[in-house]
Design an enzyme around this catalytic site. Structure first.
Site, short mmCIF file in Angstrom:
data_model
loop_
_atom_site.label_atom_id
_atom_site.label_comp_id
_atom_site.label_asym_id
_atom_site.label_seq_id
_atom_site.Cartn_x
_atom_site.Cartn_y
_atom_site.Cartn_z
N GLU A 7 37.25 45.24 47.30
CA GLU A 7 37.90 46.32 46.54
C GLU A 7 37.45 46.35 45.08
O GLU A 7 38.05 47.02 44.25
CB GLU A 7 39.43 46.17 46.61
CG GLU A 7 40.01 46.61 47.94
CD GLU A 7 41.55 46.55 47.99
OE1 GLU A 7 42.09 46.56 49.11
OE2 GLU A 7 42.21 46.51 46.94
N GLU B 44 46.69 42.58 42.37
CA GLU B 44 46.44 42.31 43.79
C GLU B 44 45.45 43.35 44.25
O GLU B 44 45.82 44.41 44.74
CB GLU B 44 47.77 42.39 44.55
CG GLU B 44 47.75 41.66 45.87
CD GLU B 44 47.21 42.49 47.01
OE1 GLU B 44 45.98 42.78 47.00
OE2 GLU B 44 47.99 42.84 47.89
#
Ligand code: SAH
Ligand code: ZN
Length: 711
Positions: free
Chosen positions: A178, A169
């Site tokens: 990210e 995740e």
């Protein structure tokens, strides 16, 4: 450098809401600066102050409170492990970016045969090791404190053999911000078997083309108009034409009033991401799509959100859609936005088009969606308007570099500026010598336009000076001088001191008392008949019940049955060190109800400043005796400024009624204190406030407490 290190890694882990502009982001790291003078006082800080503050400010992030996320990961992981076992294979799980270890512990509970967890951020990996031990799974999970892209497989490697299940995740509001793209492509190349199962299996990014003048206020400076809608200042053309900031604007779109935007298209799936490894991942792509215009209007931006397909069969879907396109929303309900899961670690994003385009219903236009390794941007074309290239927008006008989006929207807030301008119109005459203390506002320029003899604007930040100069040229103002310090020779001539009460670098409401601080310093030299605008300010506070916002701070205790107290303790100790219990939040995005009467905590008259102010008050929740019980989980503080006898509130826009939802100003942030748990308060319970403001030293301290007999 120390700060860079932490800012990068902590942002990865905690999904700190990007304060969208570099300037705001810097503030996160200079919080112990003196809020009023602006000078930084590092010496009083714990050596890791910055790091602790970041943990405290962001770590109770609601990511782990996001039950929908947790449960869907859990279920998809269980299905993946079952599938492997059904096929007579072992389930060897790799968890990239394990954080607290949550997904690895879930894998252990689902009967995985081996589990490797990696975490790039070392302090988090240390915390994870303790959580694994405390949950009795330390022997089942191999923890590697490394970035996945540095991991090796082999006899002496971090993993003996490749894994056949990947659970990860590593997504943010922008999905790929990210570094998901490189994380996945590296994992498929080096860490995973060919026929592995990946949780999640795939993702889709959706956008919708919209007209939304409200949001456009966060992006571009409008001309400044007065109450009669007469143009006071023209915005320089280069600012109107600027492609804008490349930084994503993340926002709780579901809180935007429905009438504030017009949908010009259906939702359009623009990018599909195959995480499973079946097809390669593109680090860079540009996609052109024709779409049918569903409404006539001005295309200003796209709203963006994404969905994760958690399992291989497409049965478990995790959606970040706003309520009007969310499949689970009850659109017939009074507040449909309350019928879908709330989360703050993933919001929706707004991408402004470099140029607006007028669209006609039932025509076809082309949406150009661009993606690089970490970000997205969008263009729109019709027959007449074509672009030579689709480069990532960058600011060429200065505004988007100098000012935060919140400050741009503040400058565009007509409700406030019209009150200020009408006061200036009354006050300013041919003989006026004006001193403007806030160079991140246009009020000084407006005073020049209204015919002041001379205007001095006090400003030290080069970027702000640049913007002022562009406005001066555009509007042919010739009696304005920008000064980096205030000489006695200026002070003694001044007839009007003005200061728009919102400084571009202030985060908490009282940091705008910079005005009072500067005034205090020069007070004795000012003419006795000097006029001061605003003439005063008040600090107000009110107990509230947040609908969801408290989830970013309250302890986890347990998460899907997994003990998280180690993590809670880490955050709590950071909170104590960094003393970050009051924080700025744009409350229009975070609904709350008033749970007590608003109280005035402090009042400052700019015309008769005192060296220090101190109040210490106990406030009843209500003024009447009644049986009603108020559930309180936080406090909100805001400033209200007096301009020409009228109040300009940077808090509620209507007087709040106890028990009702509060309408917050959309153009400023309020100060918020979140309680660790909700309390039921009766009419005999109280709250207390202690305020200390020292204009000599430029210090401001606030302490708020709820006093309850909690038996
Ligand atoms: N898996 C946890 C944490 C998710 S937050 C949960 O679901 O609750 C994402 C975490 O991944 C952060 O701690 C971040 O530091 C880490 N991370 C991101 N990319 C990584 C990578 N390529 N290798 C290792 N850690 C990574
Ligand atoms: Zn710009």
């Amino acid at each position: 450098m120390f700060f860079d290190f932490h800012s990068i890694h902590l942002r990865l882990f905690f999904r700190v809401r990007s304060f969208s502009q570099s300037e705001d982001r810097m503030q996160v790291f200079t919080q112990k600066k003196n809020p009023i003078t602006g000078s930084t006082e590092w010496d009083v800080q714990h050596e890791d102050y910055d790091y602790h503050q970041e943990i405290a400010r962001s770590a109770f992030a609601d990511m782990l409170h996001d039950t929908e996320r947790n449960k869907k990961y859990y279920r998809a992981l269980q299905l993946a492990i079952e599938r492997m076992h059904k096929d007579g294979r072992k389930a060897n799980v790799l968890d990239i970016g394990t954080g607290t270890g949550l997904l690895s512990i879930m894998a252990a509970r689902c009967g995985a045969d081996s589990i490797t967890a990696c975490e790039a951020f070392k302090p988090m990996a240390e915390c994870c090791a303790k959580i694994l031990a405390c949950n009795g799974v330390a022997d089942k999970i191999t923890l590697i404190p490394k970035r996945s892209t540095e991991m090796t497989v082999g006899e002496n490697g971090d993993m003996k053999e490749k894994a056949n299940i990947l659970v990860t995740e590593v997504f943010d509001t922008e999905l790929i911000g990210e570094g998901a793209l490189s994380t996945f492509s590296h994992a498929h190349k080096y860490l995973l078997e060919k026929d592995c199962i990946v949780v999640p299996d795939s993702a889709v990014i959706y956008v919708q083309v919209v007209e939304c003048p409200t949001m456009q206020k966060w992006n571009k400076l409008n001309d400044l108009a007065d109450e009669e809608l007469e143009n006071v200042l023209r915005t320089p053309q280069k600012m109107k034409d600027c492609a804008g900031s490349a930084a994503v604007h993340d926002i709780q779109l579901s809180q935007l009033p429905r009438q504030a935007f017009r949908e010009l298209s259906e939702q359009i799936p623009v990018f599909y991401y195959d995480w499973s490894g079946r097809t390669p991942i593109d680090m860079k792509r540009t996609v052109k799509q024709q779409f049918a215009v569903t409404n006539t209007g001005r295309a200003q931006m796209v709203f963006m959100w994404w969905e994760l397909n958690m399992d291989t069969e497409g049965k478990i879907c995790l959606s970040c859609a706003p309520w009007w396109t969310h499949t689970d929303a009850d659109v017939a309900s009074e507040r449909p936005q309350d019928t879908i899961p709330w989360r703050d670690h993933w919001m929706q994003a707004v991408y402004y088009f470099p140029q607006e385009l007028t669209l006609k219903k039932d025509t076809e236009v082309t949406l150009i969606s661009c993606q690089d390794e970490y970000s997205l941007w969008f263009y729109l074309e019709d027959e007449k308007s074509k672009y030579k290239n689709y480069k990532r927008p960058i600011c060429e006008c200065g505004v988007h570099m100098a000012l935060s989006r919140t400050h741009v929207s503040y400058l565009n807030d007509g409700r406030r500026s019209k009150k200020f301008l009408s006061q200036l119109r009354q006050e300013i005459g041919k003989e006026s010598v004006v001193l403007d203390l806030n160079g991140s506002s246009f009020m000084g320029l407006a005073a020049a336009k209204f015919g002041a003899k001379q205007v001095y604007i006090y400003e030290t930040l080069n970027l702000n000076v640049g913007i002022l100069i562009d406005y001066i040229n555009e509007n042919s103002l010739n009696n304005v001088t920008i000064v980096p310090n205030i000489d006695d020779s200026i002070v003694t001539q001044v007839t009007n001191v003005i200061s728009d009460p919102n400084f571009s670098n202030a985060l908490l409401p009282w940091e705008n008392l910079k005005m009072a601080y500067i005034l205090y310093k020069y007070n004795s030299k000012l003419r006795s008949d000097v006029s001061i605008t605003p003439e005063g300010c008040e600090l107000w506070g009110m107990p509230v019940e947040f609908q969801d916002l408290h989830k970013i701070r309250i302890p986890l205790d347990k998460c899907e049955g997994i003990d998280m107290t180690t993590f809670d303790n880490l955050v709590e100790s950071s909170r104590i060190i960094s003393d970050a219990d009051i924080e700025p939040q744009p409350l229009w995005e975070y609904p709350c109800k008033s749970r007590g009467l608003p109280r005035k905590l402090l009042e400052i008259d700019m015309r008769v400043l005192q060296p220090t102010y101190a109040t210490n008050d106990i406030h009843p929740i209500l003024d009447t005796d009644c049986d009603e019980v108020q559930s309180i989980n936080g406090f909100v503080l805001w400033m209200s400024w007096t301009v020409g006898g009228k109040q300009i509130s940077a808090g509620p826009q209507e007087w709040p009624a106890v028990g009702e939802r509060v309408q917050w100003d959309m153009h400023t942030r309020q100060a918020v204190k979140i309680l660790k748990k909700a309390h039921e308060a009766g009419s005999t319970d109280t709250w207390s406030s202690q305020i200390a403001c020292d204009l000599e030293k430029g210090q401001f301290n606030v302490d708020i407490k709820l006093n309850i007999n909690d038996q």
